[in-house]
Design an enzyme around this catalytic site. Structure first.
Site, PDB file in Angstrom:
ATOM      1  N   GLY B 153       0.696  -1.158  -0.063  1.00  0.00           N
ATOM      2  CA  GLY B 153      -0.105   0.035   0.065  1.00  0.00           C
ATOM      3  C   GLY B 153       0.790   1.129   0.038  1.00  0.00           C
ATOM      4  N   SER B 154       1.967   1.147   0.676  1.00  0.00           N
ATOM      5  CA  SER B 154       3.022   2.380   0.722  1.00  0.00           C
ATOM      6  C   SER B 154       3.339   2.771  -0.844  1.00  0.00           C
ATOM      7  CB  SER B 154       4.122   2.188   1.313  1.00  0.00           C
ATOM      8  OG  SER B 154       3.761   2.140   2.715  1.00  0.00           O
ATOM      9  N   ASP B 386      -5.204  -3.259  -1.324  1.00  0.00           N
ATOM     10  CA  ASP B 386      -4.281  -4.296  -0.930  1.00  0.00           C
ATOM     11  C   ASP B 386      -4.785  -5.591  -0.717  1.00  0.00           C
ATOM     12  OD1 ASP B 386      -2.201  -2.481  -0.619  1.00  0.00           O
ATOM     13  OD2 ASP B 386      -1.673  -2.775   1.461  1.00  0.00           O
ATOM     14  N   PRO B 387      -4.319  -6.517  -1.790  1.00  0.00           N
ATOM     15  CA  PRO B 387      -4.721  -7.723  -1.542  1.00  0.00           C
ATOM     16  C   PRO B 387      -4.338  -8.546  -0.340  1.00  0.00           C
ATOM     17  CG  PRO B 387      -4.273  -7.429  -3.708  1.00  0.00           C
ATOM     18  CD  PRO B 387      -3.845  -6.228  -3.045  1.00  0.00           C
ATOM     19  N   HIS B 388      -3.063  -8.058   0.193  1.00  0.00           N
ATOM     20  CA  HIS B 388      -2.534  -8.714   1.305  1.00  0.00           C
ATOM     21  C   HIS B 388      -3.623  -8.326   2.599  1.00  0.00           C
ATOM     22  CE1 HIS B 388       0.898  -5.564   1.485  1.00  0.00           C
ATOM     23  NE2 HIS B 388      -0.015  -5.352   2.088  1.00  0.00           N
ATOM     24  N   TYR B 417       3.564   1.035 -26.732  1.00  0.00           N
ATOM     25  CA  TYR B 417       3.503  -0.495 -26.001  1.00  0.00           C
ATOM     26  C   TYR B 417       2.822  -1.255 -27.098  1.00  0.00           C
ATOM     27  CZ  TYR B 417      -0.716   2.155 -24.386  1.00  0.00           C
ATOM     28  OH  TYR B 417      -1.761   3.084 -24.172  1.00  0.00           O
ATOM     29  N   SER B 437      11.037  -5.241 -11.736  1.00  0.00           N
ATOM     30  CA  SER B 437      10.914  -6.746 -11.580  1.00  0.00           C
ATOM     31  C   SER B 437      10.058  -7.008 -10.478  1.00  0.00           C
ATOM     32  CB  SER B 437      12.345  -7.456 -11.335  1.00  0.00           C
ATOM     33  OG  SER B 437      12.930  -7.399 -12.276  1.00  0.00           O
TER      34      SER B 437
END
Lengths: 617, 617
Positions: B153-154, B386-388, B417, B437
């Site tokens: 989230g940060s 946040d999924p977590h 793109y 990554s």
């Protein structure tokens, strides 16, 4: 242990040869977790009852989940890169270490969040130990230095630049809140202090730490506009541009310093750049040396950058020194003996054969420059190192090390930290780094790998050796045997340079062809044949990656290589780019001559077939 | 499926009740991977041979690895938080979903890197689908909006502020490169355009995109100094300060807007702040509404912020609107029917009983304000999710959604793109986001969970309901039965507020005590008893977390609560803070009245014992 670690026991294997070992430990780790749940207050009854488990809804939900997992497995198998096979020689990818995969899995079950010690005592301690491992790897002083895991190399680079920016602004802040300490110093002098000088200066007013921070670059754009230019080699990763954008330093303040034929930063160009800036009274905020450029695996001559640094320091001109070793950082292990001393160059070759780092006496690596560059890393202010690259750890695991842990205070969000259980672990790690919540599992993964493979010549050094030797084998083979007869044409394979590390770049060209557009097209078509584009992945018999070296980024550094392939300067000026094929040799098996020969046979056949598809179609 | 999903089939269970299901699927996923390796070019021989595997070195290496894994398991069991049990009511942690854990594990074996499509076709497609899921969850328009996974989230908040900063600077850049488009507009007007106006303006000069970007805030600090102030509620997470520091906006330009008794941003204070800034001709860069504050679970009245936004827009004053729903974002699923329509408020209660979202008719949730706030999320420019956290996904998995995907261009590093295989997936995702990554495994984990539990009332909505109802049960129990007789003292438990979401904050105080220092000390001691500090974790019988509400951060918002506990205003002004205990009720089992009653018996006994340890020792 010591000299006799066998890398083959640490990977699942291209044919899942070690399936039994993996499965047995997987089962053990899960069983342990499962019983841990059960035995936390054994007097507490179950909540999910047999009646629940036999209900229609439970069964339907379970079935649905299993259907999704089946679909997941199918998608993964159809759309993943078969990097476990030596037929894959492309991106920075290969098998990852079994201890790292299992360490991650085990810790996921416990799901610690290393943002705060309280949420994750076990994995927070592991992260602190991993940070200490990194420091040892870089020959940083224990106790004075510090490191942590982060999401990836882009974040680590961003954090390094953040350190540089906030530190550079401190002398200006001191001038505001304790002017007596910098009396008589000009703004130019204040902006040209060394990192050590800045930290020592700030140490004089510990009672004003919060005030000092409040007046630093973190206050806003005004101070940021003064900190100066950030110098990176032309081989720069785009993360540096992103970092400059994000940090408010700005793209206008990033200077790409020319590289030479070997894709290392040119010291003449560096001096020239600093001189020009100095003449205009523009400070140099920092210089980045790259250990393993993403496209060439080039290792900048860090020792020479340090010479330049010392020269200018003597003239009162200082700058921050960051090493971007996202890619090559772990390779420092190949230079450390069992006591973590940097091995004298003249002893290296014998040690490599003694410890089985190399299997073949004729393997020539490193060059003296590369040796000296790795040695010089210990002088960097901050270093980016990615476990998910040469650490053979699954994505995503980046890392950063700082030489002087006092630096932490100037990016941190709480002035105080708590010492827990005798370890110097921040109670709230999230206040000392760029990220917040972070997987304890990543720390467990890296920790487990580091414990299984020490970061010296007996452990990771040996793994690095296998990769470097494999790339040396590939490079010499390409150099000496890169000739393919396709119908009535002959195609020659030209390797770019003798690798500083483990990356082999190369191009194909028709014998006698001098048209760069034709050459570029051949290589682009080859890439399409050797990737997911034309043949998918699973059915492909040789997979590699590609890149473009364009004048816009590289200037004319690639010109000599282009000339050696056939096209002339006019062609280069016309096309403005050369398309390159790129093999990052990470497979831990290609140091073995027999395995190498066997797979080169297969790869040569595949190359021939692909060239036929292109030329004879 | 539909109405009948059984949450109990989706977790391992506090007593590993579903161990068999977990193990069976774990084995299947590993077996599939193992055979995938083997069957990639079945004609290729093994590389690790039986002779290798029986060698002394191999066995020694394997033994060492297994010893390390044993040590790892021991450390994890000794130093992890037993959040699987309802005895844990503390940090935002609980069991995570089996499909998410297994999805992560499976994808780790294939180790895709979602930075580039080429390295990870399967998991890149999953990330794109997850982004689309997020958009659907927020009722963003399909095709126009976009989302992706990030580290946490940060990072998502930082990315949101980055979007705001770069967009705000575009009109100034347009003035430089195409002044005719903004003829007659003052700088004040240029800095007060809405996001839509800015994007439409930039769309007029597609041929000058690169030039426009080069003149935007990414160029350097000059333009950043003009963009104005960032407004967050006093309940702000420290990530906002960090983000302002990093982005060069600066801490001097973050304004904490007062919150009311309910810990939601005060609209009067917001209006007052904007008026004051406007009077000084300082633009408002953006306003953040929080959906689930970290310490209170408070849900800001987003619908009222939108009213304020519209009021000021009518006067030509516009600002960016970011919603920080890192915590509460998934809870929007509880408002969406099977067709993803936002359910009318008057139908909610009946639907919740019909779909088993709530088990008890008397559960009262949400308030009208909370209902309207969730509805209003669809108007935000960017949203952190946040999924977590409420996604019940293992760390670390954050996310961000953007309402208008044209915004991507202004933080991106490549103008072009590629469209691959009919999907609009960036060929190089790393060029469009803050990180580089990134683990494909995270995308697989979230994807698998989303497929097992749709993001509406039939899936995640039901899981959110279990958590919300559990917290409602805990809140009413604490409110109505929080009285403990300890020796000759009586201790009263005071819940902070009726929760907007699923967090129950509370304090203990001695009956009749009016000394705030004494009350704070009692609660701090209770925390130490109910955490790793005094009793370790595994042997602890009730675990919770704590926080401080201090005047420095909160102003006097906590005063009324403090008064209701006993101490008077003088005490508050003297101590300047109140220590709070904090239970984030994530357990999916406490909606069941019997389970709740059983565990409340245990928790009450544990609370009594802890209070005895403190008071009678």
């Amino acid at each position: 242990m010591d000299k006799n670690m066998d890398l083959k026991a640490l990977f699942l294997g291209p044919k899942s040869e070690n399936k039994d070992i993996f499965e047995q430990n997987l089962k053990m780790l899960f069983e342990d977790h499962s019983q841990w749940r059960k035995n936390y207050h054994p007097e507490d009854d179950t909540i999910i009852k047999p009646n629940d488990r036999s209900s229609e809804n439970f069964i339907a939900t379970r079935n649905r989940m299993e259907q999704v997992l089946t679909e997941l497995s199918s998608k993964l198998r159809a759309g993943s890169v078969p990097w476990h096979s030596p037929r894959f020689q492309g991106h920075m990818n290969s098998e990852t270490l079994v201890p790292a995969i299992l360490g991650y899995f085990a810790a996921t079950l416990y799901n610690g969040n290393n943002v705060a010690y309280e949420s994750s005592p076990a994995t927070s301690e592991m992260e602190e130990e991993v940070g200490a491992d990194f420091c040892k790897l870089m020959s940083y002083k224990a106790g004075e230095s510090w490191g942590h895991i982060c999401a990836d190399g882009s974040i680590a680079n961003l954090e390094g630049m953040w350190y540089a920016r906030n530190l550079a602004s401190l002398p200006l802040a001191v001038k505001e809140i304790a002017p007596e300490l910098v009396e008589g110093k000009t703004e130019w002098e204040l902006l040209n202090m060394s990192v050590d000088q800045i930290l020592d200066l700030a140490d004089k007013i510990p009672e004003k730490l919060d005030e000092l921070k409040a007046k630093s670059a973190r206050a806003g754009a005004d101070k940021i506009s003064k900190v100066g230019k950030w110098l990176v080699p032309q081989t720069k990763h785009y993360s540096w541009l992103k970092a400059a954008d994000i940090l408010g330093i700005g793209l206008d303040n990033v200077i790409a310093v020319e590289v030479g034929d070997n894709y290392r930063m040119s010291m003449d160009a560096l001096r020239k750049t600093i001189d020009e800036l100095t003449a205009k009274q523009i400070p140099v905020l920092g210089v980045v040396g790259v250990v393993g450029s993403t496209e060439e695996g080039a290792v900048d001559d860090l020792h020479k950058i340090l010479e330049v640094k010392a020269e200018y320091a003597a003239k009162g001109i200082n700058f921050y020194f960051h090493v971007d070793a996202a890619y090559g950082g772990y390779a420092r292990a190949i230079f450390l003996d069992e006591e973590y001393n940097f091995i004298p160059q003249e002893e290296l070759h014998a040690k490599y054969l003694e410890y089985g780092v190399f299997q073949n006496a004729e393997t020539q690596w490193p060059s003296t420059d590369t040796y000296e560059a790795f040695k010089a890393m210990s002088q960097a202010d901050t270093i980016t190192i990615d476990p998910h690259k040469m650490g053979y750890i699954p994505y995503s695991a980046g890392g950063i090390v700082i030489r002087d842990k006092r630096m932490r205070d100037y990016i941190s969000y709480f002035a105080t930290y708590v010492f827990e259980q005798g370890m110097d672990i921040p109670a709230l790690l999230g206040a000392f780094i760029l990220e917040g919540s972070k997987a304890g599992a990543t720390a467990a993964s890296v920790w487990t790998a580091h414990r299984a493979l020490p970061l010296n010549i007996t452990g990771y050094g040996k793994l690095m050796g296998a990769s470097v030797e494999g790339s040396y084998n590939l490079y010499t083979r390409f150099r000496d045997h890169g000739r393919y007869v396709i119908g009535d044409k002959v195609v020659i394979l030209h390797p770019l340079v003798r690798p500083d590390f483990n990356m082999v770049d190369f191009v194909f060209n028709y014998e006698g062809n001098t048209d760069l557009a034709v050459m570029n097209d051949l290589n682009h078509q080859f890439y399409e044949e050797a990737s997911y584009v034309r043949n998918g992945l699973y059915s492909n018999d040789f997979i590699t990656s590609h890149t473009d070296f364009a004048v816009e980024d590289y200037g004319h550094s690639p010109l000599n290589f282009v000339l050696s392939c056939g096209p002339d300067k006019e062609q280069w000026l016309k096309e403005q780019k050369v398309t390159i094929l790129r093999a990052c040799v990470l497979s831990p098996y290609l140091n073995n001559k027999e395995v190498f020969a066997e797979y080169m046979g297969k790869i040569d056949a595949a190359i021939t077939k692909k060239l036929e598809n292109i030329i004879l179609k």
